[in-house]
Design a protein around this motif. Structure first.
Motif, PDB file in Angstrom:
ATOM      1  N   PRO A  52       0.656  -1.196  -0.144  1.00  0.00           N
ATOM      2  CA  PRO A  52      -0.038   0.069  -0.107  1.00  0.00           C
ATOM      3  C   PRO A  52       0.915   1.266  -0.093  1.00  0.00           C
ATOM      4  O   PRO A  52       2.077   1.073   0.729  1.00  0.00           O
ATOM      5  CB  PRO A  52      -0.688  -0.149   1.264  1.00  0.00           C
ATOM      6  N   HIS A  53       0.338   2.210  -0.691  1.00  0.00           N
ATOM      7  CA  HIS A  53       1.168   3.391  -0.796  1.00  0.00           C
ATOM      8  C   HIS A  53       1.325   3.777   0.622  1.00  0.00           C
ATOM      9  O   HIS A  53       2.437   4.733   0.962  1.00  0.00           O
ATOM     10  CB  HIS A  53       0.450   4.549  -1.649  1.00  0.00           C
ATOM     11  N   SER A  54       0.574   3.728   1.687  1.00  0.00           N
ATOM     12  CA  SER A  54       0.851   4.193   2.854  1.00  0.00           C
ATOM     13  C   SER A  54       2.126   3.445   3.627  1.00  0.00           C
ATOM     14  O   SER A  54       2.691   4.097   4.561  1.00  0.00           O
ATOM     15  CB  SER A  54      -0.144   3.730   4.033  1.00  0.00           C
ATOM     16  N   VAL A  55       2.845   2.750   3.009  1.00  0.00           N
ATOM     17  CA  VAL A  55       4.141   2.364   3.536  1.00  0.00           C
ATOM     18  C   VAL A  55       5.152   3.516   3.547  1.00  0.00           C
ATOM     19  O   VAL A  55       6.291   3.433   4.241  1.00  0.00           O
ATOM     20  CB  VAL A  55       4.777   1.241   2.416  1.00  0.00           C
ATOM     21  N   ARG A  86       8.185   9.354   4.268  1.00  0.00           N
ATOM     22  CA  ARG A  86       9.165   8.741   4.986  1.00  0.00           C
ATOM     23  C   ARG A  86      10.034   7.802   4.334  1.00  0.00           C
ATOM     24  O   ARG A  86       9.485   6.884   3.453  1.00  0.00           O
ATOM     25  CB  ARG A  86       8.553   8.049   6.161  1.00  0.00           C
ATOM     26  N   CYS A  87      11.246   7.948   4.299  1.00  0.00           N
ATOM     27  CA  CYS A  87      12.296   7.065   3.453  1.00  0.00           C
ATOM     28  C   CYS A  87      12.429   5.694   4.511  1.00  0.00           C
ATOM     29  O   CYS A  87      11.958   5.657   5.506  1.00  0.00           O
ATOM     30  CB  CYS A  87      13.691   7.631   3.548  1.00  0.00           C
ATOM     31  N   LYS A  88      12.817   4.842   3.747  1.00  0.00           N
ATOM     32  CA  LYS A  88      13.118   3.409   4.576  1.00  0.00           C
ATOM     33  C   LYS A  88      13.791   3.397   5.784  1.00  0.00           C
ATOM     34  O   LYS A  88      13.526   2.769   7.024  1.00  0.00           O
ATOM     35  CB  LYS A  88      13.526   2.382   3.465  1.00  0.00           C
ATOM     36  N   ASN A  89      14.819   4.470   5.658  1.00  0.00           N
ATOM     37  CA  ASN A  89      15.858   4.315   7.046  1.00  0.00           C
ATOM     38  C   ASN A  89      15.258   5.330   8.020  1.00  0.00           C
ATOM     39  O   ASN A  89      15.825   5.932   9.134  1.00  0.00           O
ATOM     40  CB  ASN A  89      17.242   4.961   6.692  1.00  0.00           C
ATOM     41  N   GLY A  90      14.040   6.116   7.683  1.00  0.00           N
ATOM     42  CA  GLY A  90      13.398   7.085   8.730  1.00  0.00           C
ATOM     43  C   GLY A  90      13.548   8.463   8.205  1.00  0.00           C
ATOM     44  O   GLY A  90      12.988   9.376   8.945  1.00  0.00           O
ATOM     45  N   ASP A  91      14.408   8.744   7.402  1.00  0.00           N
ATOM     46  CA  ASP A  91      14.701  10.243   6.980  1.00  0.00           C
ATOM     47  C   ASP A  91      13.296  10.600   6.254  1.00  0.00           C
ATOM     48  O   ASP A  91      12.614   9.666   5.942  1.00  0.00           O
ATOM     49  CB  ASP A  91      15.844  10.271   5.872  1.00  0.00           C
ATOM     50  N   TYR A  92      13.202  11.789   5.708  1.00  0.00           N
ATOM     51  CA  TYR A  92      12.067  12.307   5.070  1.00  0.00           C
ATOM     52  C   TYR A  92      12.510  13.082   4.064  1.00  0.00           C
ATOM     53  O   TYR A  92      13.548  13.481   3.851  1.00  0.00           O
ATOM     54  CB  TYR A  92      11.307  13.022   6.001  1.00  0.00           C
ATOM     55  N   TYR A  93      11.440  13.220   3.204  1.00  0.00           N
ATOM     56  CA  TYR A  93      11.416  14.362   1.999  1.00  0.00           C
ATOM     57  C   TYR A  93      10.019  15.171   1.766  1.00  0.00           C
ATOM     58  O   TYR A  93       8.774  14.339   1.838  1.00  0.00           O
ATOM     59  CB  TYR A  93      12.034  13.615   0.743  1.00  0.00           C
TER      60      TYR A  93
END
Length: 202
Positions: A52-55, A86-93
Protein backbone atom coordinates in the motif's frame (compact mmCIF):
# COMPACT_ATOMS: atom_id res chain seq x y z
CA UNK A 1 -3.78 5.54 10.31
CA UNK A 2 -0.53 3.73 9.59
CA UNK A 3 2.31 5.01 11.78
CA UNK A 4 5.66 4.16 10.20
CA UNK A 5 8.61 4.31 12.60
CA UNK A 6 11.32 5.26 13.27
CA UNK A 7 11.18 8.83 12.00
CA UNK A 8 14.48 10.71 11.92
CA UNK A 9 14.89 14.51 11.83
CA UNK A 10 16.99 14.20 8.67
CA UNK A 11 15.62 15.78 5.48
CA UNK A 12 16.57 14.42 2.08
CA UNK A 13 16.50 17.26 -0.47
CA UNK A 14 15.35 16.45 -3.99
CA UNK A 15 17.23 17.79 -6.98
CA UNK A 16 15.35 20.06 -9.36
CA UNK A 17 15.29 17.45 -12.13
CA UNK A 18 13.88 14.63 -10.00
CA UNK A 19 10.43 13.35 -10.97
CA UNK A 20 9.04 10.75 -8.56
CA UNK A 21 6.39 8.64 -10.30
CA UNK A 22 4.27 5.72 -9.17
CA UNK A 23 1.03 3.99 -10.09
CA UNK A 24 -1.42 2.20 -7.82
CA UNK A 25 -4.56 0.15 -8.16
CA UNK A 26 -7.89 1.46 -6.88
CA UNK A 27 -7.03 0.35 -3.35
CA UNK A 28 -3.75 2.30 -3.30
CA UNK A 29 -1.46 -0.72 -3.75
CA UNK A 30 1.67 0.12 -5.73
CA UNK A 31 1.86 -1.37 -9.24
CA UNK A 32 4.71 0.72 -10.70
CA UNK A 33 7.57 2.92 -9.49
CA UNK A 34 10.23 4.75 -11.50
CA UNK A 35 13.93 4.90 -10.71
CA UNK A 36 13.72 8.29 -8.95
CA UNK A 37 11.08 6.85 -6.63
CA UNK A 38 13.31 3.92 -5.67
CA UNK A 39 16.37 6.11 -5.14
CA UNK A 40 14.69 8.73 -2.95
CA UNK A 41 12.65 6.27 -0.87
CA UNK A 42 15.50 3.85 -0.13
CA UNK A 43 13.21 0.89 -0.83
CA UNK A 44 13.92 -1.53 -3.66
CA UNK A 45 11.38 -1.96 -6.43
CA UNK A 46 10.60 -5.45 -5.15
CA UNK A 47 9.92 -4.07 -1.66
CA UNK A 48 7.49 -1.48 -3.03
CA UNK A 49 5.44 -3.37 -5.61
CA UNK A 50 2.24 -4.71 -4.16
CA UNK A 51 2.57 -2.65 -0.99
CA UNK A 52 0.00 0.00 0.00
CA UNK A 53 1.19 3.52 -0.72
CA UNK A 54 0.96 4.18 3.02
CA UNK A 55 4.28 2.34 3.42
CA UNK A 56 5.79 5.80 2.76
CA UNK A 57 3.50 7.72 5.11
CA UNK A 58 5.35 9.94 7.54
CA UNK A 59 3.90 10.08 11.07
CA UNK A 60 3.88 13.91 10.92
CA UNK A 61 1.22 13.86 8.18
CA UNK A 62 -2.30 14.63 9.50
CA UNK A 63 -5.08 12.22 8.62
CA UNK A 64 -7.15 15.07 7.14
CA UNK A 65 -4.76 15.39 4.17
CA UNK A 66 -5.23 11.78 3.10
CA UNK A 67 -8.98 11.90 3.67
CA UNK A 68 -9.15 14.92 1.37
CA UNK A 69 -6.92 13.26 -1.23
CA UNK A 70 -8.92 10.02 -1.38
CA UNK A 71 -12.21 11.91 -1.40
CA UNK A 72 -11.12 13.75 -4.55
CA UNK A 73 -9.64 10.68 -6.26
CA UNK A 74 -12.66 8.49 -5.59
CA UNK A 75 -14.85 11.27 -6.97
CA UNK A 76 -12.84 11.06 -10.20
CA UNK A 77 -11.01 14.36 -9.86
CA UNK A 78 -7.24 14.98 -9.62
CA UNK A 79 -5.62 16.08 -6.38
CA UNK A 80 -2.55 18.21 -5.71
CA UNK A 81 -0.91 19.11 -2.43
CA UNK A 82 2.07 18.89 -0.14
CA UNK A 83 3.20 15.50 1.16
CA UNK A 84 5.92 14.57 3.63
CA UNK A 85 7.12 11.03 2.96
CA UNK A 86 9.28 8.76 5.07
CA UNK A 87 12.30 6.96 3.60
CA UNK A 88 13.06 3.37 4.48
CA UNK A 89 15.75 4.43 6.98
CA UNK A 90 13.46 6.96 8.71
CA UNK A 91 14.68 10.10 6.93
CA UNK A 92 12.06 12.26 5.21
CA UNK A 93 11.47 14.32 2.09
CA UNK A 94 8.86 16.88 1.05
CA UNK A 95 7.22 16.81 -2.37
CA UNK A 96 4.55 18.67 -4.28
CA UNK A 97 2.35 15.73 -5.21
CA UNK A 98 -0.13 15.39 -8.06
CA UNK A 99 -2.45 12.37 -8.19
CA UNK A 100 -4.82 11.59 -11.05
CA UNK A 101 -7.26 8.75 -11.75
CA UNK A 102 -6.32 6.44 -14.63
CA UNK A 103 -9.27 5.61 -16.88
CA UNK A 104 -9.61 2.60 -19.15
CA UNK A 105 -12.75 2.09 -21.25
CA UNK A 106 -14.41 4.89 -19.30
CA UNK A 107 -13.78 3.31 -15.90
CA UNK A 108 -11.19 4.20 -13.25
CA UNK A 109 -8.58 1.44 -13.07
CA UNK A 110 -6.05 3.02 -10.73
CA UNK A 111 -4.12 6.20 -10.00
CA UNK A 112 -0.89 7.81 -11.18
CA UNK A 113 1.18 9.92 -8.79
CA UNK A 114 3.75 12.48 -9.98
CA UNK A 115 5.85 14.37 -7.45
CA UNK A 116 8.35 17.19 -7.78
CA UNK A 117 10.66 19.08 -5.48
CA UNK A 118 8.76 21.40 -3.16
CA UNK A 119 9.85 25.00 -2.72
CA UNK A 120 11.03 26.33 0.67
CA UNK A 121 7.86 28.44 0.86
CA UNK A 122 5.65 25.40 0.23
CA UNK A 123 7.49 23.41 2.89
CA UNK A 124 7.22 26.24 5.42
CA UNK A 125 3.47 26.50 4.79
CA UNK A 126 2.97 22.74 5.05
CA UNK A 127 4.97 22.37 8.26
CA UNK A 128 2.98 25.12 10.00
CA UNK A 129 -0.39 24.05 8.62
CA UNK A 130 -0.01 20.32 9.19
CA UNK A 131 1.33 20.87 12.71
CA UNK A 132 -1.80 22.87 13.53
CA UNK A 133 -4.05 20.07 12.25
CA UNK A 134 -2.04 17.38 13.98
CA UNK A 135 -2.16 19.24 17.29
CA UNK A 136 -5.89 20.06 16.90
CA UNK A 137 -5.22 23.82 16.68
CA UNK A 138 -6.80 24.36 13.26
CA UNK A 139 -10.15 25.52 14.63
CA UNK A 140 -12.94 25.03 12.11
CA UNK A 141 -10.59 25.09 9.13
CA UNK A 142 -10.38 22.03 6.94
CA UNK A 143 -8.31 20.56 4.13
CA UNK A 144 -10.05 20.88 0.76
CA UNK A 145 -8.54 19.93 -2.61
CA UNK A 146 -5.05 20.07 -1.13
CA UNK A 147 -5.46 23.52 0.41
CA UNK A 148 -6.98 24.92 3.58
CA UNK A 149 -10.36 26.64 3.78
CA UNK A 150 -12.03 28.36 6.70
CA UNK A 151 -14.94 26.71 8.44
CA UNK A 152 -18.39 28.21 8.89
CA UNK A 153 -20.28 30.19 6.25
CA UNK A 154 -17.16 31.57 4.53
CA UNK A 155 -15.77 28.06 4.10
CA UNK A 156 -19.11 26.74 2.86
CA UNK A 157 -19.31 29.49 0.23
CA UNK A 158 -15.78 28.84 -0.94
CA UNK A 159 -16.45 25.09 -1.13
CA UNK A 160 -19.56 25.75 -3.18
CA UNK A 161 -17.62 28.02 -5.54
CA UNK A 162 -14.94 25.35 -5.99
CA UNK A 163 -17.49 22.67 -6.87
CA UNK A 164 -20.16 24.69 -8.70
CA UNK A 165 -20.58 24.40 -12.44
CA UNK A 166 -19.99 27.42 -14.69
CA UNK A 167 -23.72 27.83 -15.28
CA UNK A 168 -24.41 27.89 -11.52
CA UNK A 169 -21.77 30.56 -11.00
CA UNK A 170 -23.22 32.63 -13.85
CA UNK A 171 -26.69 32.44 -12.31
CA UNK A 172 -25.35 33.51 -8.92
CA UNK A 173 -23.49 36.42 -10.52
CA UNK A 174 -26.65 37.53 -12.31
CA UNK A 175 -28.62 37.41 -9.05
CA UNK A 176 -26.04 39.47 -7.19
CA UNK A 177 -25.95 41.94 -10.07
CA UNK A 178 -29.75 42.20 -10.02
CA UNK A 179 -29.70 42.93 -6.29
CA UNK A 180 -27.16 45.70 -6.87
CA UNK A 181 -29.26 47.22 -9.64
CA UNK A 182 -32.38 47.15 -7.48
CA UNK A 183 -30.51 48.74 -4.62
CA UNK A 184 -30.71 45.74 -2.35
CA UNK A 185 -27.95 44.33 -0.23
CA UNK A 186 -26.18 41.46 -2.06
CA UNK A 187 -26.37 38.91 0.74
CA UNK A 188 -25.05 35.85 -1.13
CA UNK A 189 -25.65 33.54 1.81
CA UNK A 190 -29.39 34.33 1.80
CA UNK A 191 -29.64 33.89 -1.96
CA UNK A 192 -27.86 30.54 -1.80
CA UNK A 193 -29.98 29.31 1.10
CA UNK A 194 -33.10 29.85 -0.98
CA UNK A 195 -31.75 27.87 -3.92
CA UNK A 196 -30.31 24.59 -2.58
CA UNK A 197 -30.18 23.14 -6.09
CA UNK A 198 -27.36 25.55 -6.89
CA UNK A 199 -24.83 24.14 -4.46
CA UNK A 200 -25.41 20.43 -4.59
CA UNK A 201 -22.07 18.60 -4.89
CA UNK A 202 -21.74 16.04 -7.66
Amino acid sequence: MRNNQPANPVEVALDDHVLVVSKTDLLGNITYVNRDFVEISGFSEAELLGQPHSVLRHPDMPLEVFEDMWRDLKAGRPWAGMIKNRCKNGDYYWVWSNATPIRESGQASGYIWVRRKASPQQIQWAEATYTAFREKRSGRSKILHGGVVAGGLAGAIRQWLLNASSSQKIVLGMLVGLLLILGGRPDCSVAMSRMPWMYRVG
